[in-house]
Design an enzyme around this catalytic site. Structure first.
Site, short mmCIF file in Angstrom:
data_model
loop_
_atom_site.label_atom_id
_atom_site.label_comp_id
_atom_site.label_asym_id
_atom_site.label_seq_id
_atom_site.Cartn_x
_atom_site.Cartn_y
_atom_site.Cartn_z
CE LYS A 1 -3.85 1.86 2.78
NZ LYS A 1 -4.63 1.62 4.03
CB SER B 1 -8.07 3.27 2.92
OG SER B 1 -7.15 2.69 3.83
CB SER C 1 -8.08 0.47 5.88
OG SER C 1 -8.84 1.64 5.82
#
Lengths: 95, 478
Positions: B70, B145, B169
């Protein structure tokens, strides 16, 4: 607690975020709705309940204060938008 | 891990695996947009070749396995945007501890994946670099996310990816993309080099297709770190016997009262079918009472923005990333933060600043922290009656792009089943547990006691041995 446009402007100043008039109105509406929702916490009796500030390890570990290698000034400055003589350069602070 | 074993056996070489992963990204990522940055092909192949030339005895547990990060974790020399304009062009001069450990284990990190700006969102639509699309249906969101990491694993671009989970997330995008996603216990994985969102909640966790692979990834990245004082003491090692122990003798806690309003009927049916599967394999079940999740949601939307407003104060145009020109310092702060941050990040900074401001601190921040104590006690009571708590991960399957982005509150409600876990510091795992009639993944969430990461992985692995939902691939992506 009813939010006002003055509250929004005050908070934006504290947060260092520039607002124009439409922003102020938008935040007034959005923050009002979100804070209205979270107000349901007032339904819970928290008299005498200790706050949880952190979960997990209850005590922070300690270590000897010994010098160790760290990144060079030059490396740390490599991402700076402006620099001069080994420092971050910023616009004028005082007149 | 099957791929790691084939690499080790010599039936496939690291360079071949890297080539294949890059080819699959080239073929699919135009549609999916999971990646924000891919490392240079030559550089990656050189890294794979160095591994090929090294003696097998020096190979780590993930030798030659492609992985993705990420884009809120620092990797030396690669961009780190956090999905934000304010960090455009920034290349961190150091590695996050989780990244260093992943590479030391032999994983080959192909690049950085898309996310909601600064990890704030549940759909990856808040990225300044455009949304990621769900590999199961390109008209739908991958969740967020960590949507890019979830989609990259779901689309078979990489077998392992890392995300961060502050309120769901990792688990929610894992659920919407039909892969396994683990949020470890708070303190299990070092956050050094993870760009901070809400420090009392943030935790790095792995995505993989199988729970077994997620467990292997956790064993690589977990453990104390002198650079993160919130790490729990003690290593976490993968206990093969525990992972394979099955569910006999375990009691599943079922919070019946949370399974009503707002829960999609297909999600609910899949949840009950999963319970049958697990009890059929010898697990016992007990009804547990948990607080209405709207309280966790409320506490979260004070605590997380408050901490974010403080953590994001560092993005001011002085040290890295974007700077808007201005005649004076204050003007530079104001205009840099205005043009650098997107609407959701600004909104949360505003909420957090308000909740911490003079006169409101007790009513909001302190109150939310007290409610956090009530939530922890609530779980402690529930865990007196059971070993793990089971819930759906998300109230609905993947929703359409654009469907919720204009209404912050309805977006926040996606995380209704995941937020309390972060507030209490628990480990929790999401695994696919079926498909909707429209072909979208459904999900089961397994919550454990603080520190009991091995137990949630054990239940998840047992579930995957009894089912084959995790083997299904999105059309055209296998």
């Amino acid at each position: 607690m009813k939010l006002t446009a003055d509250d929004i402007r005050h908070v934006a100043r504290l947060a260092r975020i520039e607002l124009d008039r439409p922003d102020t109105e938008k935040y007034l509406e959005e923050l009002g709705r979100i804070l209205g929702y979270v107000d349901k916490l007032s339904q819970l009796d928290t008299q005498g309940v200790p706050p949880t500030t952190a979960v997990g390890a209850s005590e922070l570990p300690r270590r000897e204060d010994e010098p160790r290698a760290c990144l060079a000034t030059e490396t740390l400055l490599s991402g700076a938008p402006a620099r001069r003589e080994g420092h971050f350069r910023v616009p004028r602070v005082v007149e | 891990m099957e791929l790691a074993a084939r690499l080790r056996a010599g039936s496939v070489r690291p360079t071949e695996v890297v080539e294949a992963a890059l080819d699959s990204i080239a073929a699919r990522d135009g549609d999916v947009h999971a990646f924000l940055h891919l490392r240079d092909r030559t550089e990656l192949l050189a890294e794979a070749r160095r591994l090929e030339d090294a003696p097998r005895s020096e190979w780590g547990p993930l030798a030659g396995v492609p992985a993705a990060l990420k884009d809120n974790m620092c990797m030396e020399g690669s961009p780190c945007t956090c999905g934000s304009r304010i960090l455009e062009g920034y290349r961190p001069p150091y590695n996050a501890t989780a990244v260093r450990k992943l590479r030391a284990a032999g994983a080959i990190i192909l690049g950085k994946t898309n996310l909601d700006e600064f990890a704030m969102g549940s759909s990856t639509e808040n990225s300044a670099y455009g949304p990621t699309r769900n590999p199961w249906d390109l008209g739908r969101v991958p969740g967020g996310s960590s949507g890019g990491s979830a989609a990259a694993v779901a689309a078979d671009m990489v077998p392992i990816a890392l995300g961060s989970d502050t309120g769901g997330s990792v688990r929610q995008p894992a659920a919407l993309c039909g892969v396994a996603g683990l949020k470890p216990s708070y303190g299990r994985v070092s956050r050094y080099g993870l760009v901070a969102f809400a420090s009392s909640l943030d935790q790095i966790g792995p995505f993989a297709r199988s729970v077994e692979d997620a467990a292997l990834a956790l064993s690589v990245i977990a453990g104390p770190d002198p650079l993160d004082s919130t790490c729990s003491p003690g290593e976490w090692r993968l206990d093969r016997a525990e992972l394979d122990a099955g569910v006999r003798g375990l009691t599943l806690g079922v919070p019946e009262s949370l399974l009503g309003e707002g829960l999609d009927p297909e999600m609910k049916a899949a949840f009950h079918a999963s319970l049958e599967t697990l009890t059929g394999a010898g697990a016992a079940r007990a009804t547990v009472e948990l607080m209405d999740p709207s309280y966790a949601l409320s506490a979260y939307y004070i605590v997380a923005p408050a901490e974010a407003s403080s953590n994001l104060a560092r993005f001011d145009g002085v040290r890295y990333g974007l700077r808007e020109p201005s005649a004076d310092l204050l003007g530079m702060y104001l205009s840099t933060r205005r043009s650098g941050f997107g609407p959701e990040v600004r909104r949360r900074i505003m909420i957090g600043t308000y909740a911490l401001s003079a006169g409101y601190y007790d009513a909001y921040y302190l109150k939310a922290q007290q409610v956090r104590t009530l939530i922890r006690r609530d779980f402690e009571r529930a865990f007196e009656q059971c070993d793990v708590v089971v819930l759906p991960t998300s109230p609905t399957p993947a929703f359409a792009l654009g469907e919720k982005i204009t209404d912050p509150l309805s977006m926040y409600l996606n995380d209704v089943y995941t937020l309390a876990v972060n507030l209490a510091g628990l480990p929790a795992l999401s695994v696919p547990n079926g498909f909707s009639r429209a072909g979208l993944p459904l999900s089961l969430q397994i919550l454990g006691k603080p520190g009991a990461d091995g137990e949630v992985l054990r239940v998840g692995h047992a579930f995957q041995k009894l089912t084959d939902h995790h083997r299904r691939r999105p059309e055209g992506m296998a």
